[in-house]
Design a protein around this motif. Structure first.
Motif, short mmCIF file in Angstrom:
data_model
loop_
_atom_site.label_atom_id
_atom_site.label_comp_id
_atom_site.label_asym_id
_atom_site.label_seq_id
_atom_site.Cartn_x
_atom_site.Cartn_y
_atom_site.Cartn_z
N HIS A 55 0.84 -1.19 0.00
CA HIS A 55 0.00 0.00 0.00
C HIS A 55 0.87 1.25 0.00
CE1 HIS A 55 0.46 -1.29 4.31
NE2 HIS A 55 1.06 -0.11 4.31
N GLN A 56 0.25 2.38 -0.27
CA GLN A 56 0.95 3.65 -0.22
C GLN A 56 -0.01 4.75 0.21
OE1 GLN A 56 2.41 3.94 -4.26
NE2 GLN A 56 0.58 4.98 -4.98
N ILE A 57 0.56 5.85 0.66
CA ILE A 57 -0.22 7.01 1.10
C ILE A 57 -0.25 8.02 -0.03
CG2 ILE A 57 -0.47 8.82 2.82
CD1 ILE A 57 -0.79 6.02 3.95
N ASN A 58 -1.45 8.41 -0.43
CA ASN A 58 -1.63 9.41 -1.49
C ASN A 58 -2.50 10.55 -0.98
OD1 ASN A 58 -0.21 7.92 -3.53
ND2 ASN A 58 -2.00 6.60 -3.74
N PHE A 59 -2.08 11.77 -1.24
CA PHE A 59 -2.84 12.95 -0.83
C PHE A 59 -3.37 13.68 -2.04
CE2 PHE A 59 0.14 13.30 3.06
CZ PHE A 59 -0.68 12.45 3.79
N ASN A 60 -4.50 14.39 -1.85
CA ASN A 60 -4.94 15.28 -2.92
C ASN A 60 -4.06 16.53 -2.92
OD1 ASN A 60 -6.01 17.35 -1.14
ND2 ASN A 60 -7.88 16.15 -0.89
N ILE A 61 -4.31 17.44 -3.84
CA ILE A 61 -3.40 18.55 -4.07
C ILE A 61 -3.29 19.48 -2.86
CG2 ILE A 61 -5.17 20.02 -5.17
CD1 ILE A 61 -2.95 21.00 -7.08
N PHE A 62 -4.41 19.76 -2.18
CA PHE A 62 -4.34 20.62 -1.00
C PHE A 62 -3.65 19.91 0.15
CE2 PHE A 62 -6.11 21.82 3.12
CZ PHE A 62 -5.62 23.12 3.20
N GLU A 63 -3.97 18.64 0.38
CA GLU A 63 -3.34 17.88 1.45
C GLU A 63 -1.83 17.78 1.25
OE1 GLU A 63 -7.13 14.92 2.47
OE2 GLU A 63 -5.61 14.34 1.00
N TYR A 64 -1.43 17.59 0.00
CA TYR A 64 0.00 17.50 -0.31
C TYR A 64 0.70 18.81 0.05
CZ TYR A 64 4.32 16.71 -2.91
OH TYR A 64 5.64 16.55 -3.25
N TYR A 65 0.11 19.93 -0.33
CA TYR A 65 0.68 21.24 0.01
C TYR A 65 0.77 21.42 1.52
CZ TYR A 65 0.91 26.22 0.94
OH TYR A 65 1.27 27.45 1.45
N ALA A 66 -0.32 21.12 2.24
CA ALA A 66 -0.35 21.32 3.69
C ALA A 66 0.68 20.44 4.39
CB ALA A 66 -1.76 21.02 4.22
N PHE A 67 0.84 19.20 3.91
CA PHE A 67 1.80 18.28 4.51
C PHE A 67 3.23 18.79 4.30
CE2 PHE A 67 4.44 14.47 4.66
CZ PHE A 67 3.95 13.81 5.79
N CYS A 68 3.54 19.25 3.10
CA CYS A 68 4.88 19.77 2.81
C CYS A 68 5.17 21.03 3.62
CB CYS A 68 5.03 20.07 1.32
SG CYS A 68 5.04 18.59 0.27
N PHE A 69 4.16 21.88 3.80
CA PHE A 69 4.33 23.07 4.62
C PHE A 69 4.67 22.69 6.06
CE2 PHE A 69 2.69 26.24 7.58
CZ PHE A 69 3.29 27.40 7.12
N ALA A 70 3.95 21.72 6.62
CA ALA A 70 4.19 21.28 7.99
C ALA A 70 5.56 20.62 8.14
CB ALA A 70 3.09 20.32 8.45
N TYR A 71 6.01 19.96 7.09
CA TYR A 71 7.29 19.24 7.14
C TYR A 71 8.49 20.19 7.08
CZ TYR A 71 10.57 15.41 6.27
OH TYR A 71 11.59 14.50 6.38
N CYS A 72 8.30 21.37 6.56
CA CYS A 72 9.38 22.32 6.29
C CYS A 72 10.30 22.57 7.49
CB CYS A 72 8.79 23.63 5.77
SG CYS A 72 9.99 24.90 5.32
N PRO A 73 9.79 22.83 8.71
CA PRO A 73 10.70 23.12 9.84
C PRO A 73 11.57 21.95 10.24
CG PRO A 73 8.46 23.85 10.32
CD PRO A 73 8.38 23.01 9.10
N THR A 74 11.15 20.72 9.98
CA THR A 74 11.90 19.55 10.41
C THR A 74 13.17 19.34 9.60
OG1 THR A 74 10.78 17.96 8.94
CG2 THR A 74 9.70 18.47 11.02
#
Length: 405
Positions: free
Chosen positions: A152-171
């Motif tokens: 299996h794999q995790i797939n996000f829609n376009i908004f979810e992908y953006y929000a996830f990348c934004f949250a990941y940025c500080p790490t």
């Protein structure tokens, strides 16, 4: 599209001209006059490259545009592009129904999530992942396979992908003296690896939008009519202004009033995804259970960087500023009973309750591990202050704390 290509390549070209505002102004003009179909294809194609260029990319071990000191003109332009009231974010929300999905590779996930994805039982996955699992060549995971990560794999829609990348940025910020990653921007001058202040401006905007401090309300608007020309003895200067009847319109200050979303359940899902991404990526970079297994060697503690700690502090202050009185146990039955009524106040209470239930256990584990494993230096005060803020908000953050709960 050339404009989107200019936007995504802007951080990779050494420059001092600060032309980001010019590019963003042209993009906003394009977004304002283009229909959904003409926007969808270039947006869906370019969003991964955009997120990588501005927020960084773990797989390629590269930092983004926000991981350096951005000139003031470019900083203001970037906030204009990515603020919650921007056309860019509005289009991302509107394009969620598009069939394009974006695969998230396992290296983005915290250790606990990676372990869960390798198990046969996915029931304990956070909702943000559980709702986005795609099974390969099967409708469900096979129970007899020990490592199911290949099934299996995790797939996000376009908004979810953006929000996830934004949250990941500080790490992605590594607090060290190695500045080699920035040599490609200016080989003659070393730059500190930082997280630009515009990230925190955007974070505050997203917290207020996806987790508003007050229930969404309506506001009264009076629209004046244009005066008629020289009627009777009146001149244009003295002619009275006629007013239309009072109009009640939704205050578009939160996700629940976004014109890009046509239903409250979708707004609720988006809001919880954004907040859960913050919790997942900032609080869960260590596997709590592995630190409490005596039969194994103690794993290496991954210390949060100072930018993660600042993000956590802003998030905690925002959460404690909410009125949490009506999410206590005696109120749960009312919320569950009334959730089908569709009242915006009830929806708001459900959202707050879900956030607090998601936040509390992971924050506790984060604090517990930090107190046990944090280096014995002055930076321990960062952890102690967070815990005191959470335990005694009425004394610690009185300017934010809601005295109603």
């Amino acid at each position: 599209m050339d404009l989107l290509n200019d936007l995504k390549t802007y951080p990779t070209i050494p420059r001092n001209d600060c032309k980001l505002l010019q590019i963003i102004t042209a993009i906003n003009q394009w977004l304002s006059v283009s229909n959904h179909a003409s926007i969808a294809r270039p947006f869906t194609a370019e969003i991964p490259s955009f997120c990588s260029a501005y927020f960084g990319n773990s797989k390629q071990n590269s930092l983004g545009f926000l991981h350096r000191n951005i000139p003031l003109a470019d900083r203001n332009a970037l906030v204009l592009l990515l603020d919650t009231n921007s056309l860019f974010i509005s289009k991302l929300l509107a394009l969620q129904s598009d069939s394009t999905l974006y695969h998230i590779t396992p290296d983005y996930f915290p250790p606990t999530t990676q372990k869960l994805l390798q198990s046969a039982d996915l029931s304990n996955l956070p909702a943000m992942y559980k709702n986005n699992i795609t099974y390969k060549n099967s409708s469900s995971p096979k129970k007899d396979v020990k490592d199911t990560s290949e099934l299996h794999q995790i797939n996000f829609n376009i908004f979810e992908y953006y929000a996830f990348c934004f949250a990941y940025c500080p790490t992605l910020v590594l607090e060290s003296n190695d500045n080699s990653l920035f040599n490609r921007f200016d080989p003659t001058k070393k730059s500190s690896i930082v997280l630009d202040s515009c990230y925190f401006d955007l974070l505050n905007s997203y917290l207020n939008y996806f987790c508003p401090r007050q229930p969404p309300t309506t506001k009264t608007t009076i629209v004046p009519e244009t005066p008629k020309r020289n009627v009777g003895p009146f001149t244009p200067r003295t002619q009275p202004i006629l007013q239309k009847p009072v109009i009640d319109v939704l205050d578009n200050s939160s996700i629940f009033q976004s014109p890009s979303i046509d239903s409250i359940p979708i707004a609720l899902k988006n809001a919880h995804f954004v907040i859960e991404s913050f919790i997942e990526l900032w609080f869960c970079q260590n596997d709590y259970e592995s630190f409490n297994v005596t039969s194994q060697s103690v794993p290496t503690y991954s210390k949060p960087n100072s930018y993660q700690m600042k993000c956590i502090g802003l998030f905690l202050n925002h959460l404690l500023s909410l009125n949490l009185q009506n999410i206590t146990s005696e109120q749960v039955s009312r919320i569950n009973t009334d959730r089908n009524a569709g009242q915006i106040g009830i929806i708001y209470d459900i959202h707050k309750a879900n956030i607090y239930r998601c936040f509390s256990p992971k924050f506790y584990r984060f604090i517990a591990l930090a107190l046990q494993n944090w280096p014995t230096d002055d930076s321990i005060t960062l952890i102690v202050d967070l815990w005191l803020d959470f335990a005694f908000p009425w004394k610690r953050i009185n300017q934010y704390f809601s005295h109603e709960w």
